[in-house]
Write an enzyme that holds these catalytic residues in place. Structure first.
Site, PDB file in Angstrom:
ATOM      1  N   TRP A  12       0.849  -1.199   0.000  1.00  0.00           N
ATOM      2  CA  TRP A  12       0.000   0.000   0.000  1.00  0.00           C
ATOM      3  C   TRP A  12       0.886   1.252   0.000  1.00  0.00           C
ATOM      4  CZ3 TRP A  12      -0.424   4.179   3.329  1.00  0.00           C
ATOM      5  CH2 TRP A  12      -1.522   5.014   3.145  1.00  0.00           C
ATOM      6  N   HIS A  13       2.023   1.179   0.741  1.00  0.00           N
ATOM      7  CA  HIS A  13       2.901   2.341   0.855  1.00  0.00           C
ATOM      8  C   HIS A  13       3.636   2.650  -0.440  1.00  0.00           C
ATOM      9  CE1 HIS A  13       2.203   1.871   5.176  1.00  0.00           C
ATOM     10  NE2 HIS A  13       2.476   3.150   5.235  1.00  0.00           N
ATOM     11  N   GLY A  14       3.884   1.649  -1.236  1.00  0.00           N
ATOM     12  CA  GLY A  14       4.575   1.925  -2.493  1.00  0.00           C
ATOM     13  C   GLY A  14       4.805   0.661  -3.289  1.00  0.00           C
ATOM     14  N   PHE A  51       2.228   8.429  -1.293  1.00  0.00           N
ATOM     15  CA  PHE A  51       1.549   7.133  -1.123  1.00  0.00           C
ATOM     16  C   PHE A  51       0.097   7.231  -1.552  1.00  0.00           C
ATOM     17  CE2 PHE A  51       4.722   6.784   2.528  1.00  0.00           C
ATOM     18  CZ  PHE A  51       5.709   6.386   1.662  1.00  0.00           C
TER      19      PHE A  51
END
Lengths: 466, 311
Positions: free
Chosen positions: A319-321, A466
């Site tokens: 989800w963060h990257g 993000f």
């Protein structure tokens, strides 16, 4: 929207002034404005400020808003038995823009092995991960209810509420929707006074601490373990003060309008174990994963709870990257959490030792989080796993590499960071997170230090990417 | 909220007052600027066209304009602190330019290898001296300035405050240069000698936006009858790196030569004698500044002849 961008505040004040002028004129003419006026005005302000971020962000937001509203409408019209099936087909539709913009290059290049220039580099709409998750949450919540159909205007305000749309907190229907349904622009000192401490603290964290840490984060020094560890430590401080600062400003902005948002950070660097850390770090995302992924997978009641937990953290990582480094970061935290859960009733450590171990684990995990260059990350890990790179002589060499006059700002900055964490600790002992900022003297100090020490070089918030 | 707004207002006003009137670095450069501009105005009042040297501190520490003036080449050294940014140093220099003068750009190579900048220190010095409000040739260097950026840059910042605090605690002088060491004509000298760091030679070309910026300023200066030329400042290069240094500067000057005349400095900015330098690899000791000025005289005389002729 960037709250530390000087363009944001004049725009917001102009919008608010327009609302107050309209209200004032109506009052002079002894005419009551319709009940929906405030909600329409809020929607217009939110959409205008979002449009100022960029046409792509605005367009994708509107698309997702429409898709989510259609989804909610459709799900309320079908029987409860079929809703699960509907969700399994509709959630991927909501996720499609996020996958396209954020993960297509990663998927094509890293998973399918296509050439690096298959896709041209594209901009990622700001905050797409946040508002996609918020909309999935309300769709799933709607599926659990009998016939939930919010008024489009209220749903728009829920989805686009400007203090939180770009970088959270990822608010839930039960918390934010009732506030949007009864929203009124009220200018009273009580709201403003409640907002002031959050704004003062948020700007202090962002402008004074996070932005001033940036120039000291040297990602290219791999001469020994010491610069790598120190850079990782500084990044750990920076990301906390950056994201927490943003969340506190968002909280303060919402309070100014009489709306209460979730406290997204609860002094996470004072946690005594990893489970505790995740109850305090990016709370709205942690709870989102708990409620919409972990519990539906069986939660802690199944034998394979650890698989669900690992999966949650791998998803959190991605989800963060889009990158293996984020997966590694997620995997590390997943492993930490599984071990922490498995040993929670067996091992009891003194508080200080537990804190040191927790912080060491958390900070080491920031290395794969910030080092997005795969090859360099492997080199850094190799250095860290080489015992000779911890030679005290190398530490002295590293310290000596700092110019004397360059060292003082760093020392002052670290002293400010440590003092802040100590004051956070005192606040918790007195029963409330960040309570210290409520004292008028604290507000004066925070504002003064921010004005004098605050960086004049604008830095975007890390979580915008993000 | 009233507390927050009051604290914001008072602390901002105090921080601006500090930056403009108390900051020792700004105080020094303000005095230096006033001495330089007074010298320039004196020459202008005498009706003599002059050479105006514009650049960073390497210019300030390398050209004795007083000596040049005595030798019959009216000159002013407008070199300021390079840390202010190229736009600020250019603005300070251009504020001394009068019709018919010759501007000698003498920026450091690394400054021209990136886009024109204006750093917080530059904003502070421009406000402190009032140059930012000027309407003369200096406006060419100060186009498109955002007032919000100016207001934001007038705060001192953590780096400055920490260093000042450390200097007070360690009883170190608050600023290393002394006003009494500013020479007539604007050159600055220092008695301090620091060890030279080894800076590896990196061949760099002038930035395209910087080239455009200099071209625009040259055109603006030509419109008021001014000539322009470029003189590369000397910097310390160890003997082993001399060839690489010469090659880097030659390449750089070739590109720059397409938009402006180059002063044909025979050593092309590469000085291998460490004894020439004082507290930085581009600050010459007083005696070597005088020597360099004497060496430059024959190269600068033709420029002066051109300007006298054109007038």
């Amino acid at each position: 929207m960037n709250f530390t961008d000087f363009g944001f505040w004049p725009r917001l004040l102009l919008c608010l002034a327009a609302v107050w002028i309209a209200k004032g004129v109506a009052s002079l003419l002894n005419k009551d404005l319709p009940l929906w006026f405030d909600r329409v005005a809020l929607a217009c302000i939110s959409l205008y400020l979002l449009a100022c971020v960029g046409p792509l962000t605005f367009g994708i937001f509107l698309l997702l808003f429409l898709l989510a509203y259609i989804g909610i409408y459709l799900i309320s019209a079908i029987s409860k038995v079929r809703r699960r099936l509907f969700l399994s087909f509709y959630i991927p539709i909501l996720l499609a823009p996020l996958v396209y913009y954020k993960y297509r290059s990663f998927f094509a290049e890293e998973i399918l092995g296509w050439s690096k220039d298959t896709f041209n580099a594209i901009l990622i709409p700001a905050g797409i991960s946040f508002y996609t998750f918020q909309k999935i949450a309300i769709l799933v919540d709607a599926a659990r209810l009998n016939s939930y159909r919010p008024i489009p205007l209220d749903f728009l305000n829920f989805a686009a509420f400007f203090p939180q749309v770009v970088a959270g907190p990822i608010e839930r229907k039960d918390e934010l929707m009732p506030q949007m349904e009864g929203f009124r622009f009220t200018c009273n000192w009580s709201n403003l006074n409640e907002a002031a401490p959050w704004l003062a603290l948020g700007f202090f964290y962002k402008l004074c601490l996070a932005d001033n840490l940036s120039p000291f984060i040297n990602r290219d020094d791999m001469a020994s373990s010491w610069p790598i560890l120190f850079t990782t430590f500084l990044f750990g401080l920076k990301i906390y003060f950056d994201f927490c600062g943003y969340s506190l400003i968002a909280l303060g902005l919402a309070r100014m309008l009489g709306v209460t948002l979730t406290l997204n950070f609860r002094s996470p660097y004072l946690s005594l174990n990893i489970r505790d850390f995740w109850r305090r770090w990016h709370v709205s995302l942690s709870y989102w994963f708990r409620d919409y992924v972990y519990i539906p997978l069986g939660g802690s009641k199944t034998r394979a709870w650890w698989v669900a937990l690992l999966l949650v953290f791998l998803l959190s990582g991605i989800w963060h990257g889009a990158g293996w480094n984020f997966l590694l970061w997620g995997a590390l935290h997943g492993i930490y959490c599984v071990i922490s859960h498995a040993t929670k009733d067996r091992i009891r450590l003194p508080s200080f030792v537990a804190w040191v171990i927790t912080m060491a684990l958390v900070f080491v995990a920031w290395l794969p989080f910030y080092e997005t260059r795969g090859g360099i990350l492997i080199r850094k890990l190799t250095v860290l796993f080489t015992p000779s790179s911890y030679d005290p002589k190398l530490l002295l060499q590293y310290i000596a590499s700092y110019d004397t006059w360059h060292l003082f700002p760093l020392l002052l900055l670290l002293a400010l960071c440590m003092m802040t964490l100590i004051v956070e600790r005192i606040s918790i002992r007195r029963g409330n997170y960040y309570q210290f900022a409520r004292h008028p003297i604290a507000i004066i100090l925070l504002v003064t230090v921010t004005v004098w020490f605050g960086s004049s070089k604008g830095n975007d918030f890390i979580y915008f990417t993000f | 909220m009233a507390t927050l707004l009051a604290a914001l207002f008072v602390s901002y006003i105090l921080s601006v007052c500090y930056s403009i009137w108390i900051n020792p670095e700004i105080r020094f450069w303000k005095v230096a600027y006033w001495q330089k501009i007074t010298w320039a105005h004196t020459l202008t009042a005498k009706g003599k066209p002059k050479l105006v040297f514009i650049g960073g501190s390497s210019t300030a520490f390398q050209i004795d304009a007083g000596m040049l003036t005595k030798a019959g080449i009216p000159s002013v050294n407008m070199g300021m602190h390079a840390g202010m940014g190229s736009r600020a140093t250019a603005a300070f220099g251009l504020s001394a330019v009068a019709q018919g003068d010759t501007v000698i750009w003498a920026f450091e190579r690394d400054r021209l290898s990136k886009a024109p900048e204006l750093d917080p220190l530059g904003y502070q010095a421009l406000v402190a001296t009032g140059v930012i409000f000027g309407s003369g040739p200096e406006r060419q260097a100060l186009q498109d300035i955002d007032p919000v950026n100016v207001l934001n840059a007038l705060r001192p910042g953590l780096d400055h405050c920490a260093v000042m605090l450390a200097k007070v605690v360690l009883r170190h002088p608050l600023y290393r240069y002394k006003e009494k060491l500013i020479r007539p004509g604007g050159a600055i000298t220092t008695a301090e000698i620091f060890p030279m760091p080894h800076v590896p030679i990196k061949p760099t070309l002038p930035d395209s936006t910087t080239l455009e910026w200099i071209s625009d300023m040259n055109a603006g200066l030509a419109a008021i009858g001014c000539q322009t030329a470029f003189l590369i400042p000397q910097s310390y290069v160890p003997s082993d790196d001399a060839q690489a240094g010469l090659f880097a500067n030659q390449l750089f000057l070739e590109v720059l030569g397409r938009i402006t005349t180059i002063v044909p400095d025979p050593i092309m900015g590469v000085q291998t004698n460490l004894q020439c330098f004082a507290d930085s690899p581009s600050h010459l000791k007083a005696e070597f500044m005088e020597k360099r000025t004497r060496d430059l005289m024959p190269l600068l005389t033709p420029l002066q002849k051109i300007q006298t002729h054109s007038r």
